[in-house]
Scaffold this motif. Sequence first.
Motif, short mmCIF file in Angstrom:
data_model
loop_
_atom_site.label_atom_id
_atom_site.label_comp_id
_atom_site.label_asym_id
_atom_site.label_seq_id
_atom_site.Cartn_x
_atom_site.Cartn_y
_atom_site.Cartn_z
N ASP A 15 28.14 13.31 -28.60
CA ASP A 15 28.14 12.12 -29.46
C ASP A 15 28.85 10.95 -28.78
OD1 ASP A 15 26.75 13.41 -31.44
OD2 ASP A 15 28.53 13.98 -32.58
N ALA A 16 29.93 11.25 -28.06
CA ALA A 16 30.64 10.19 -27.33
C ALA A 16 29.76 9.64 -26.22
CB ALA A 16 31.95 10.73 -26.77
N VAL A 17 28.99 10.51 -25.56
CA VAL A 17 28.07 10.04 -24.52
C VAL A 17 27.02 9.13 -25.13
CG1 VAL A 17 26.25 10.78 -22.92
CG2 VAL A 17 28.42 12.02 -22.99
N ARG A 18 26.44 9.56 -26.27
CA ARG A 18 25.39 8.75 -26.90
C ARG A 18 25.90 7.37 -27.31
NH1 ARG A 18 24.60 13.82 -29.95
NH2 ARG A 18 23.09 15.06 -28.78
N SER A 19 27.16 7.27 -27.65
CA SER A 19 27.70 5.99 -28.09
C SER A 19 27.83 4.98 -26.94
CB SER A 19 29.08 6.19 -28.74
OG SER A 19 30.06 6.53 -27.77
N THR A 20 27.73 5.46 -25.70
CA THR A 20 27.92 4.57 -24.55
C THR A 20 26.63 4.26 -23.81
OG1 THR A 20 28.34 6.36 -22.97
CG2 THR A 20 30.23 5.53 -24.20
N ILE A 21 25.52 4.93 -24.17
CA ILE A 21 24.30 4.80 -23.38
C ILE A 21 23.17 4.18 -24.18
CG2 ILE A 21 24.92 6.83 -22.00
CD1 ILE A 21 22.72 8.39 -23.51
N GLY A 22 22.17 3.68 -23.44
CA GLY A 22 20.91 3.24 -24.00
C GLY A 22 19.79 3.77 -23.12
N VAL A 23 18.62 3.99 -23.71
CA VAL A 23 17.50 4.59 -22.98
C VAL A 23 16.23 3.80 -23.25
CG1 VAL A 23 16.15 6.66 -22.55
CG2 VAL A 23 18.55 6.88 -23.24
N THR A 24 15.57 3.40 -22.18
CA THR A 24 14.22 2.83 -22.28
C THR A 24 13.29 3.75 -21.51
OG1 THR A 24 15.04 0.57 -22.43
CG2 THR A 24 12.76 0.85 -21.76
N GLY A 25 12.42 4.45 -22.24
CA GLY A 25 11.58 5.47 -21.62
C GLY A 25 10.32 4.89 -21.01
N GLN A 26 9.51 5.79 -20.45
CA GLN A 26 8.25 5.37 -19.84
C GLN A 26 7.33 4.73 -20.87
OE1 GLN A 26 6.18 8.32 -17.46
NE2 GLN A 26 8.09 9.43 -17.08
N PHE A 27 7.40 5.23 -22.10
CA PHE A 27 6.51 4.75 -23.14
C PHE A 27 7.30 3.98 -24.18
CE2 PHE A 27 4.88 8.78 -21.43
CZ PHE A 27 3.70 8.32 -20.86
N SER A 28 6.80 2.86 -24.57
CA SER A 28 7.52 1.95 -25.45
C SER A 28 7.85 2.60 -26.79
CB SER A 28 6.67 0.69 -25.69
OG SER A 28 7.25 -0.13 -26.64
N ALA A 29 9.07 2.32 -27.27
CA ALA A 29 9.49 2.81 -28.58
C ALA A 29 9.24 1.78 -29.68
CB ALA A 29 10.98 3.15 -28.54
N VAL A 30 8.52 0.72 -29.36
CA VAL A 30 8.26 -0.36 -30.31
C VAL A 30 7.30 0.10 -31.40
CG1 VAL A 30 7.18 -2.64 -30.53
CG2 VAL A 30 8.69 -2.16 -28.59
N ASP A 31 7.59 -0.26 -32.65
CA ASP A 31 6.69 0.00 -33.77
C ASP A 31 5.74 -1.18 -33.90
OD1 ASP A 31 5.49 0.17 -36.37
OD2 ASP A 31 7.10 1.50 -37.00
N ASN A 32 4.45 -0.93 -33.68
CA ASN A 32 3.47 -2.01 -33.66
C ASN A 32 3.30 -2.71 -35.00
OD1 ASN A 32 2.84 -1.69 -30.96
ND2 ASN A 32 1.22 -0.18 -31.38
N LEU A 33 3.61 -2.01 -36.10
CA LEU A 33 3.39 -2.60 -37.43
C LEU A 33 4.54 -3.51 -37.85
CD1 LEU A 33 1.94 0.51 -39.32
CD2 LEU A 33 0.71 -1.35 -38.17
N LEU A 34 5.67 -3.38 -37.20
CA LEU A 34 6.82 -4.22 -37.51
C LEU A 34 6.84 -5.45 -36.62
CD1 LEU A 34 9.66 -1.54 -37.86
CD2 LEU A 34 8.21 -2.51 -39.66
N THR A 35 7.45 -6.51 -37.10
CA THR A 35 7.65 -7.68 -36.24
C THR A 35 8.72 -7.38 -35.20
OG1 THR A 35 9.39 -8.65 -37.60
CG2 THR A 35 7.11 -9.18 -38.20
#
Length: 320
Positions: free
Chosen positions: A79-99
């Motif tokens: 949990d401490a590791v997760r609080s310090t990191i960010g991840v952008t993967g090969q495939f977009s995590a964007v929700d197309n239906l949201l602005t």
Amino acid sequence: MTASITTRSAITTTGLRKSYGDKVVLDGIDLDIGEGTIFSLLGPNGAGKTTMVQILSTLIAPDGGKVRIAGHDLAREPDAVRSTIGVTGQFSAVDNLLTGRENLMLMADLHHLRRDAGRARATELLARFDLVEAGAKPAGSYSGGMRRRLDLAMTLVGDPRIIFLDEPTTGLDPRSRRAVWQIIRELVADGVTIFLTTQYLEEADRLADRIALLDGGRLVAEGTPEQLKRLVPGGHITLALPGVRELDAASRLLGDVTRNEEALTLQVPGDGSVQSLRALLDRLDHASIEVENLTVHTPDLDDVFLALTERAATRKESVR
């Protein structure tokens, strides 16, 4: 006395291992990545790059070895590791239906930001990534470059100090790719550590402070881009001489050279280092041979990639 400057480690791995059945994906990986740097992991398809990112970002567990991220033990303090990191993967995590703004607000909610703080963070990131006008439009209407910028903005909502970018510019046009490069450089200037995997060797060459080449589950090379380029043959210095007399004299002096009589040039093998260049010029100067011009060629990362992965493949064949 001059004080020494030491860089703290953002990520360290010792003996990191991962297998799927009989297939060894990571076979004892040791890494030490400094804070505020760009580290790039290269390798052929299936080499284990994405598996490495998934382990370091707490998505899957390793089979063995130790990992520390931002000073936290990966196994004991996920949990401490997760609080310090960010991840952008090969495939977009964007929700197309949201602005665009709604995508950012969703991330703010997941990070448990107060509503007003989330709105402020979304406004800040839309401006930073040049998405203010697009922020009110559905993300499904965005171009590839806009989607990737929004994806990166979503990664930054939690203000991570270490960011894993898994092939972040795949499929982007050259202009959009360079825009992402500029964002990465700005993040590092702010002290963020970037762990980058990419199939574009030019991208690693332009961005990375250090590069490691992963093949067959092992690191086959690691160093700065310039250090890696000196691992393979093919480097040379081209000397342009003023006349045939100088061409002949330089050929006799230097021995193992390639002559171009028409262009009055000599191609001299060399690693392109300052030391070898200085030694060459000193020899010519001592012999009173004038040189009109010179150019230095060193192997690029494509040469390094092909040479080292071919060597690894040859070694694997030889032990069968």
